[in-house]
Design an enzyme around this catalytic site. Sequence first.
Site, PDB file in Angstrom:
ATOM      1  N   LYS A 259      55.434  34.785  36.614  1.00 45.11           N
ATOM      2  CA  LYS A 259      55.543  34.274  37.994  1.00 45.11           C
ATOM      3  C   LYS A 259      56.992  34.439  38.482  1.00 45.11           C
ATOM      4  CE  LYS A 259      51.514  31.618  38.120  1.00 45.11           C
ATOM      5  NZ  LYS A 259      50.399  32.035  38.918  1.00 45.11           N
TER       6      LYS A 259
ATOM      7  N   ASP B 226      48.024  44.855  43.172  1.00 47.49           N
ATOM      8  CA  ASP B 226      47.937  44.549  41.742  1.00 47.49           C
ATOM      9  C   ASP B 226      48.664  45.660  40.995  1.00 47.49           C
ATOM     10  OD1 ASP B 226      47.216  43.474  39.203  1.00 47.49           O
ATOM     11  OD2 ASP B 226      45.436  42.585  40.112  1.00 47.49           O
TER      12      ASP B 226
ATOM     13  N   VAL C  20      48.918  35.706  40.268  1.00 49.98           N
ATOM     14  CA  VAL C  20      48.984  36.477  39.013  1.00 49.98           C
ATOM     15  C   VAL C  20      48.719  35.500  37.866  1.00 49.98           C
ATOM     16  CG1 VAL C  20      50.677  38.036  40.088  1.00 49.98           C
ATOM     17  CG2 VAL C  20      51.517  36.208  38.591  1.00 49.98           C
TER      18      VAL C  20
ATOM     19  N   ASN D  98      38.112  28.203  42.830  1.00 42.97           N
ATOM     20  CA  ASN D  98      37.245  29.317  42.489  1.00 42.97           C
ATOM     21  C   ASN D  98      35.760  28.948  42.622  1.00 42.97           C
ATOM     22  OD1 ASN D  98      36.314  31.694  41.407  1.00 42.97           O
ATOM     23  ND2 ASN D  98      37.269  31.444  39.409  1.00 42.97           N
TER      24      ASN D  98
ATOM     25  N   HIS E  63      47.276  26.248  46.694  1.00 43.33           N
ATOM     26  CA  HIS E  63      46.359  26.358  45.556  1.00 43.33           C
ATOM     27  C   HIS E  63      44.898  26.336  46.016  1.00 43.33           C
ATOM     28  CE1 HIS E  63      44.694  24.444  41.616  1.00 43.33           C
ATOM     29  NE2 HIS E  63      44.525  25.745  41.626  1.00 43.33           N
TER      30      HIS E  63
ATOM     31  N   MET F 106      40.970  35.076  41.578  1.00 47.05           N
ATOM     32  CA  MET F 106      41.519  34.301  42.687  1.00 47.05           C
ATOM     33  C   MET F 106      42.075  35.202  43.786  1.00 47.05           C
ATOM     34  SD  MET F 106      40.691  31.326  41.929  1.00 47.05           S
ATOM     35  CE  MET F 106      41.336  30.564  43.392  1.00 47.05           C
TER      36      MET F 106
ATOM     37  N   GLU G 146      48.697  32.839  34.728  1.00 47.04           N
ATOM     38  CA  GLU G 146      49.452  31.586  34.631  1.00 47.04           C
ATOM     39  C   GLU G 146      50.499  31.636  33.509  1.00 47.04           C
ATOM     40  OE1 GLU G 146      48.760  30.219  37.687  1.00 47.04           O
ATOM     41  OE2 GLU G 146      48.657  28.276  36.661  1.00 47.04           O
TER      42      GLU G 146
ATOM     43  N   ASN H 178      43.439  19.591  39.255  1.00 47.66           N
ATOM     44  CA  ASN H 178      43.445  19.980  37.839  1.00 47.66           C
ATOM     45  C   ASN H 178      44.001  18.874  36.946  1.00 47.66           C
ATOM     46  OD1 ASN H 178      42.205  22.419  38.211  1.00 47.66           O
ATOM     47  ND2 ASN H 178      44.110  23.562  38.435  1.00 47.66           N
TER      48      ASN H 178
HETATM   49  N1  3HC Z   1      30.736  35.099  47.924  1.00 47.06           N
HETATM   50  C1  3HC Z   1      29.702  34.817  48.767  1.00 47.06           C
HETATM   51  N2  3HC Z   1      28.655  34.068  48.402  1.00 47.06           N
HETATM   52  C2  3HC Z   1      28.647  33.582  47.135  1.00 47.06           C
HETATM   53  C3  3HC Z   1      29.676  33.836  46.206  1.00 47.06           C
HETATM   54  C4  3HC Z   1      30.762  34.648  46.653  1.00 47.06           C
HETATM   55  N3  3HC Z   1      31.807  34.943  45.844  1.00 47.06           N
HETATM   56  N4  3HC Z   1      29.386  33.216  45.032  1.00 47.06           N
HETATM   57  C5  3HC Z   1      28.201  32.585  45.226  1.00 47.06           C
HETATM   58  N5  3HC Z   1      27.761  32.824  46.474  1.00 47.06           N
HETATM   59  C6  3HC Z   1      26.537  32.327  47.089  1.00 47.06           C
HETATM   60  C7  3HC Z   1      25.298  32.851  46.365  1.00 47.06           C
HETATM   61  O1  3HC Z   1      24.951  34.115  46.861  1.00 47.06           O
HETATM   62  C8  3HC Z   1      24.263  31.803  46.731  1.00 47.06           C
HETATM   63  O2  3HC Z   1      23.752  32.043  48.020  1.00 47.06           O
HETATM   64  P1  3HC Z   1      22.234  31.617  48.378  1.00 47.06           P
HETATM   65  O3  3HC Z   1      22.195  30.128  48.180  1.00 47.06           O
HETATM   66  O4  3HC Z   1      22.102  32.038  49.793  1.00 47.06           O
HETATM   67  O5  3HC Z   1      21.403  32.364  47.402  1.00 47.06           O
HETATM   68  C9  3HC Z   1      25.087  30.512  46.823  1.00 47.06           C
HETATM   69  O6  3HC Z   1      26.474  30.914  46.937  1.00 47.06           O
HETATM   70  C10 3HC Z   1      24.914  29.673  45.599  1.00 47.06           C
HETATM   71  O7  3HC Z   1      25.148  30.471  44.469  1.00 47.06           O
HETATM   72  P2  3HC Z   1      24.174  30.498  43.219  1.00 47.06           P
HETATM   73  O8  3HC Z   1      22.748  30.311  43.617  1.00 47.06           O
HETATM   74  O9  3HC Z   1      24.533  31.734  42.438  1.00 47.06           O
HETATM   75  O10 3HC Z   1      24.600  29.309  42.285  1.00 47.06           O
HETATM   76  P3  3HC Z   1      25.056  27.838  42.619  1.00 47.06           P
HETATM   77  O11 3HC Z   1      24.182  27.137  43.560  1.00 47.06           O
HETATM   78  O12 3HC Z   1      25.313  27.210  41.290  1.00 47.06           O
HETATM   79  O13 3HC Z   1      26.468  28.027  43.341  1.00 47.06           O
HETATM   80  C11 3HC Z   1      28.772  27.893  42.845  1.00 47.06           C
HETATM   81  C12 3HC Z   1      27.516  28.744  42.747  1.00 47.06           C
HETATM   82  C13 3HC Z   1      29.149  27.740  44.320  1.00 47.06           C
HETATM   83  C14 3HC Z   1      29.878  28.631  42.130  1.00 47.06           C
HETATM   84  C15 3HC Z   1      28.464  26.475  42.223  1.00 47.06           C
HETATM   85  O14 3HC Z   1      27.928  26.638  40.938  1.00 47.06           O
HETATM   86  C16 3HC Z   1      29.655  25.573  42.118  1.00 47.06           C
HETATM   87  O15 3HC Z   1      30.037  24.918  43.064  1.00 47.06           O
HETATM   88  N6  3HC Z   1      30.258  25.510  40.909  1.00 47.06           N
HETATM   89  C17 3HC Z   1      31.422  24.700  40.682  1.00 47.06           C
HETATM   90  C18 3HC Z   1      32.644  25.458  41.123  1.00 47.06           C
HETATM   91  C19 3HC Z   1      33.888  24.673  40.901  1.00 47.06           C
HETATM   92  O16 3HC Z   1      33.890  23.548  40.447  1.00 47.06           O
HETATM   93  N7  3HC Z   1      35.041  25.311  41.220  1.00 47.06           N
HETATM   94  C20 3HC Z   1      36.335  24.733  40.966  1.00 47.06           C
HETATM   95  C21 3HC Z   1      36.823  25.260  39.664  1.00 47.06           C
HETATM   96  S1  3HC Z   1      38.426  24.654  39.240  1.00 47.06           S
HETATM   97  C22 3HC Z   1      39.514  25.732  39.933  1.00 47.06           C
HETATM   98  O17 3HC Z   1      39.154  26.671  40.585  1.00 47.06           O
HETATM   99  C23 3HC Z   1      40.937  25.424  39.724  1.00 47.06           C
HETATM  100  C24 3HC Z   1      41.785  26.649  39.489  1.00 47.06           C
HETATM  101  O18 3HC Z   1      43.117  26.236  39.410  1.00 47.06           O
HETATM  102  C25 3HC Z   1      41.441  27.383  38.239  1.00 47.06           C
END
Ligand code: 3HC
Length: 382
Positions: free
Chosen positions: A101, A36, A94, A147, A144, A17, A96, A195
């Site tokens: 924290k 870090d 950092v 990811n 918040h 993050m 959880e 969440n």
């Molecule tokens: N920086 C730049 N570009 C990135 C990247 C990054 N860090 N990560 C992925 N990309 C790009 C890829 O290069 C790719 O580009 P392209 O289409 O031009 O080739 C594009 O994004 C799509 O990536 P992928 O082809 O590898 O795979 P996906 O189509 O599956 O996309 C994803 C990846 C965007 C992560 C998608 O799978 C997704 O939306 N997943 C769900 C994520 C989600 O639900 N997040 C929330 C989680 S909960 C949370 O965060 C809460 C916290 O409190 C923990």
Amino acid sequence: MKAEDVKKITVIGAGDMGHGIAEVALLAGYRVAMQDVEQRFVDRGLTRIKESLDKLVEKQKVTAENKNVMLGNIKTFVDIAEAVKDADLVIEAVPEIMGLKKKVFQALDSAAPKHAILASNTSNMSITEIASVTERPEHVVGMHFFNPAVLMKLVEVIKGDKTGEATVQLTYDLALKMNKVPVRIEKDSIGFAYNRINAPTQILLGLMVERGMANPEEIDAKMKKIGMPMGPYELMDYVGLDVAYHGARYFSDRLSRDYEPPGWLKGKIDAGELGKKTGRGIFDWSKGRPEIDLSKAKEDFDPTILIAIQVNEATKLLEEGVVKSAGEIDKAMASGGGSGFGPFQMARGIGYDRLAKICEDLAREFGVKVFEPTETLKKGNI
Ligand code: 3HC
């Protein structure tokens, strides 16, 4: 201070993050410090920012020249006091763990300028409790991100019990400047909106594996077949099983024992198999993203049950006044992850009575009180 006055942002933590938030701030034109606890962690965070910016250059979303300007705008630190000494906004990312924290916020409070806003990127934890160790609770807020931070649009802006309205507004405005979709969380409540609404689906996903009703690949294949970019188990690995585990423990301690993490998840944590970050979790990530075999989809798994659980939990947030309206909840859920739809948008198409009946059956079948339908869901006039 107004959003326009913020020039320098410090991010504490350079992990999944932290490095992503630092990149978002760079893309918005800020000067950034990233800190870090060890040099190798900040170095790794900086490398990940460079790799991600390279992808954006490749896609022509950023020019190569602009990339170099951004890389000139970031400095890395191990010393926390040095990192925050001239910050206008500090964003903590950092692990959880509440004790950690609190230690970080004490350090931030003594070293950051008096005018600085101290924000936590906590996934679930009480902003009020974090703020309580500082002398400036009115300047402490939740900010918040999701990811991967560079791609996910949602930023939850969380008002702790003592957070000043000016701080909430400034944080909201900053999220807009960062090209994000901010949603106000009016009441400091565990898991906030995104969440919290997903948390009961984690109970079900945990129980299905625990009871041998399905394996992760079968469910993920089914969810990918209906258009999700990532199945729910792959997503757990992607975000980190440690994050899922700590989150479940926090929910279990403070909301309901139904959230107690399943034995298999604890087993993964004990074995150090945390998902993408360690190369192995529920799936094998050692050769990159796991390949989910769509032919293994569990065709008799009905995804409507996940929607029912989410809509039910979302009605609790309305009842408790955590978020102002169903529209704001839909905005949050559609912007935070990969689904693109909010629970109430989906509920209208399915029918509230059908969803309430599903929740009733699930509560009985699994003995989970959290699944019981609320009065709001049963009435359905949302
Ligand atoms: N920086 C730049 N570009 C990135 C990247 C990054 N860090 N990560 C992925 N990309 C790009 C890829 O290069 C790719 O580009 P392209 O289409 O031009 O080739 C594009 O994004 C799509 O990536 P992928 O082809 O590898 O795979 P996906 O189509 O599956 O996309 C994803 C990846 C965007 C992560 C998608 O799978 C997704 O939306 N997943 C769900 C994520 C989600 O639900 N997040 C929330 C989680 S909960 C949370 O965060 C809460 C916290 O409190 C923990």
